[in-house]
Design a protein around this motif. Structure first.
Motif, mmCIF file in Angstrom:
data_model
loop_
_atom_site.group_PDB
_atom_site.id
_atom_site.type_symbol
_atom_site.label_atom_id
_atom_site.label_comp_id
_atom_site.label_asym_id
_atom_site.label_seq_id
_atom_site.Cartn_x
_atom_site.Cartn_y
_atom_site.Cartn_z
ATOM 1 N N GLY A 14 0.798 -1.229 0.000
ATOM 2 C CA GLY A 14 0.000 0.000 0.000
ATOM 3 C C GLY A 14 0.824 1.269 0.000
ATOM 4 N N TRP A 15 1.850 1.347 0.851
ATOM 5 C CA TRP A 15 2.680 2.544 0.882
ATOM 6 C C TRP A 15 3.421 2.749 -0.431
ATOM 7 N N GLN A 16 3.869 1.662 -1.013
ATOM 8 C CA GLN A 16 4.569 1.776 -2.305
ATOM 9 C C GLN A 16 3.636 2.277 -3.391
ATOM 10 N N LEU A 17 2.382 1.800 -3.396
ATOM 11 C CA LEU A 17 1.416 2.270 -4.388
ATOM 12 C C LEU A 17 1.077 3.745 -4.174
ATOM 13 N N TRP A 18 0.954 4.160 -2.895
ATOM 14 C CA TRP A 18 0.738 5.586 -2.612
ATOM 15 C C TRP A 18 1.930 6.403 -3.113
ATOM 16 N N GLY A 19 3.133 5.892 -2.883
ATOM 17 C CA GLY A 19 4.325 6.584 -3.370
ATOM 18 C C GLY A 19 4.338 6.711 -4.881
ATOM 19 N N ILE A 20 3.874 5.666 -5.578
ATOM 20 C CA ILE A 20 3.798 5.719 -7.039
ATOM 21 C C ILE A 20 2.740 6.731 -7.474
ATOM 22 N N ALA A 21 1.548 6.677 -6.846
ATOM 23 C CA ALA A 21 0.450 7.568 -7.232
ATOM 24 C C ALA A 21 0.836 9.036 -7.058
ATOM 25 N N VAL A 22 1.420 9.383 -5.913
ATOM 26 C CA VAL A 22 1.815 10.769 -5.653
ATOM 27 C C VAL A 22 3.082 11.113 -6.425
ATOM 28 N N GLY A 23 4.027 10.191 -6.452
ATOM 29 C CA GLY A 23 5.287 10.456 -7.131
ATOM 30 C C GLY A 23 5.127 10.687 -8.620
ATOM 31 N N LEU A 24 4.195 9.980 -9.248
ATOM 32 C CA LEU A 24 3.925 10.184 -10.664
ATOM 33 C C LEU A 24 3.582 11.636 -10.967
ATOM 34 N N VAL A 25 2.949 12.312 -10.014
ATOM 35 C CA VAL A 25 2.346 13.620 -10.247
ATOM 36 C C VAL A 25 3.166 14.767 -9.685
ATOM 37 N N ILE A 26 3.942 14.518 -8.655
ATOM 38 C CA ILE A 26 4.423 15.597 -7.805
ATOM 39 C C ILE A 26 5.321 16.594 -8.528
ATOM 40 N N SER A 27 5.913 16.211 -9.637
ATOM 41 C CA SER A 27 6.692 17.195 -10.405
ATOM 42 C C SER A 27 5.786 18.309 -10.913
ATOM 43 N N GLY A 28 4.487 18.022 -11.067
ATOM 44 C CA GLY A 28 3.558 19.056 -11.500
ATOM 45 C C GLY A 28 3.458 20.209 -10.533
ATOM 46 N N GLU A 29 3.834 20.002 -9.278
ATOM 47 C CA GLU A 29 3.868 21.083 -8.307
ATOM 48 C C GLU A 29 5.143 21.932 -8.442
ATOM 49 N N TYR A 30 6.149 21.385 -9.113
ATOM 50 C CA TYR A 30 7.441 22.064 -9.219
ATOM 51 C C TYR A 30 7.577 22.916 -10.481
ATOM 52 N N PHE A 31 6.904 22.541 -11.544
ATOM 53 C CA PHE A 31 7.034 23.287 -12.796
ATOM 54 C C PHE A 31 5.830 22.972 -13.669
ATOM 55 N N GLY A 32 5.724 23.714 -14.787
ATOM 56 C CA GLY A 32 4.681 23.442 -15.775
ATOM 57 C C GLY A 32 3.411 24.221 -15.517
ATOM 58 N N TRP A 33 2.937 24.242 -14.270
ATOM 59 C CA TRP A 33 1.678 24.916 -13.951
ATOM 60 C C TRP A 33 1.780 26.433 -14.126
ATOM 61 N N SER A 34 2.952 27.006 -13.965
ATOM 62 C CA SER A 34 3.071 28.469 -14.012
ATOM 63 C C SER A 34 2.796 29.037 -15.407
ATOM 64 N N TYR A 35 2.837 28.184 -16.431
ATOM 65 C CA TYR A 35 2.427 28.640 -17.761
ATOM 66 C C TYR A 35 0.948 29.050 -17.750
ATOM 67 N N GLY A 36 0.175 28.495 -16.834
ATOM 68 C CA GLY A 36 -1.227 28.875 -16.699
ATOM 69 C C GLY A 36 -1.409 30.315 -16.258
ATOM 70 N N TRP A 37 -0.450 30.848 -15.495
ATOM 71 C CA TRP A 37 -0.512 32.256 -15.106
ATOM 72 C C TRP A 37 -0.417 33.162 -16.325
ATOM 73 N N ALA A 38 0.390 32.772 -17.293
ATOM 74 C CA ALA A 38 0.525 33.590 -18.501
ATOM 75 C C ALA A 38 -0.786 33.661 -19.273
#
Length: 471
Positions: A14-38
């Motif tokens: 279970g913890w490994q699957l949670w790590g995969i689910a969140v880890g797959l996405v978490i780079s989206g918090e670091y970059f990419g989204w700020s293009y939406g501000w433009a």
């Protein structure tokens, strides 16, 4: 599916699957989204992100029903194939491939951009290429090693996001966040509405690929219990982090300086602590962990999708071979990586609609994701009708309202994306047409594929004699 050459080992908890689910996405918090501000400004993009967060929450609670009922490495491909037959499987499989093959080059380029802050003399593209080689090798070595690594870097990446919010909080100003917050204006207007729709792909980037954990279901120890827990905890974690990071970064200073760049968090922190702060250098180094977590996890995701499609005869069967020692789909990992590296080095050759390569790759990846979300929700409704007796360890709550909400939101997103990205929509549609031509030309390949009860459901027994005769 159980043969040594075609079976994946069940090793994930279970913890490994949670790590995969969140880890797959978490780079989206670091970059990419700020293009939406433009596109929409801070306030407009905040509303876009809330709308998309509602869509994803409804989607994940509904999608989990499919994942636990049909725990297959093909994920959405398997659900659509069982619900709508081979053509449905093709559409979902193609869309998922677009999402998971186009996303890694964008993340790899962001890894290069983050390291370039520390080492300006290094080429971001060659750093991105090196990242592919390292993490393809790690994925080939084995799923247990890969999942353990994913869990560790995901936890560190979450800690780093919380640290970022804490460091910038003393300089946070709501006035900074709201200044020109409606598509460059201080007042709401029709152009602000257009900006919010245009920003949808970048709001989706906050959550893109969480559904990729479904492709690890065939390797989960107890998918009926572990997957629902991983998905529910994962989407709640990501919504909280996405909103917190976006709001804190936007209030750190002049948010317009953070739009259209690949490293908004270091630049936001620089506005508060200056260029020479140790906090900034810590963010750059630890921030890489978020990008690495998603990059590594999506390699795992695309390899399983390629493997499942090849095993079912939708791609060349050679891609369905499992490594005899490590029990991982090594050929699928390598081929997907080769495509990503080619995309990275096409930056100077491909300029679409005057947008940076990263923005275009993000948008193409999101096109694939949205089409897949629509097909998956339709598959849920179809399977409820055609297979009411199918074992469903987790049922979508508030059915049919919650899946209907996810479906309606996804359709709105797709319409908005087509309207504001017409050239990229044509490229996506053209790629689908080419893939469909390949699908039509390879019917013998699918006829020769081994029978798979998870794909074919009640038709499996009927199809087995035909498969035997074709061989």
């Amino acid at each position: 599916m159980s043969s040594s050459n075609h079976g994946l080992a069940r090793k994930l908890g279970g913890w490994q699957l949670w790590g995969i689910a969140v880890g797959l996405v978490i780079s989206g918090e670091y970059f990419g989204w700020s293009y939406g501000w433009a596109q929409a400004g801070t306030l407009g993009f905040l509303l876009s992100s809330i709308f998309v967060a509602i869509m994803y929450t409804a989607f994940i609670f509904s999608f989990t029903e499919l994942t636990t009922a049909i725990p297959h490495a093909g994920g959405p491909f398997a659900y659509a194939r069982r619900a709508f037959g081979p053509v449905g499987g093709f559409i979902a499989g193609f869309a998922t491939l677009c999402e998971f093959v186009f996303a890694p080059p964008a993340i790899a380029l962001a890894i290069g951009a983050y390291l370039n802050v520390q080492f300006p003399e290094l080429s971001a593209k060659w750093i991105a290429c090196g990242a592919y080689i390292v993490f393809m090798a790690l994925n080939i070595v084995g799923v247990s090693v890969a999942a353990a690594f994913e869990l560790v870097v995901t936890l560190l990446a979450i800690f780093e996001l919380l640290l970022f919010m804490g460091v910038v909080s003393p300089g946070f100003s709501w006035d900074n966040f709201t200044h020109h917050g409606w598509a460059g204006s201080d007042s709401f207007s029709l152009s602000a509405v257009g900006g919010m729709f245009a920003a949808i792909p970048f709001a989706i980037w906050f959550f893109l690929a969480i559904e990729g954990a479904a492709m690890a279901a065939e390797e989960a120890k107890d998918p009926s219990r572990t997957i629902p827990r991983a998905y529910v905890a994962g989407i709640l974690t990501l919504v909280a982090l996405a909103m917190g990071v976006m709001i804190m970064a936007g209030g750190a200073g002049d948010w317009s300086k953070l739009a259209n760049i690949n490293d908004p968090l270091p630049q936001a922190m620089k506005l508060i602590v200056g260029s020479n702060s140790g906090w900034l250098h810590m963010l750059v180094w630890l921030g890489l962990l978020g990008l690495i977590a998603s990059f590594h996890g999506i390699i795992m995701g695309y390899s399983r999708q390629i493997f499942a499609l090849a095993r079912a005869g939708y791609l060349p069967p050679m891609l369905a071979v499992i490594h005899p020692r490590f029990k991982t789909p090594h050929r699928a990992i390598i081929v997907g990586g080769m495509i990503g590296i080619a995309a990275i080095f096409s930056d100077d050759l491909i300029q679409i609609a005057g947008q940076p390569l990263t923005a275009n790759i993000v948008t193409l990846s999101v096109f694939g994701a949205i089409v897949m979300y629509i097909v998956s929700m339709l598959a849920l409704f179809q399977l409820r009708r055609s297979e009411p007796a199918l074992a469903r360890p987790f049922s979508a709550p508030a059915y049919p309202l919650l899946p209907g909400l996810a479906l309606a939101c996804a359709v709105i997103c797709l319409i908005a994306m087509i309207w504001y990205n017409q050239l990229l929509a044509l490229i996506f549609a053209g790629s689908l047409a080419v893939a469909y031509a390949y699908y039509l030309l390879t019917h013998r390949q699918r006829a020769a594929a081994a029978s798979d009860v998870l794909l074919e459901g009640n038709d499996a027994a009927r199809l087995k004699p035909a498969v035997a005769r074709s061989k």
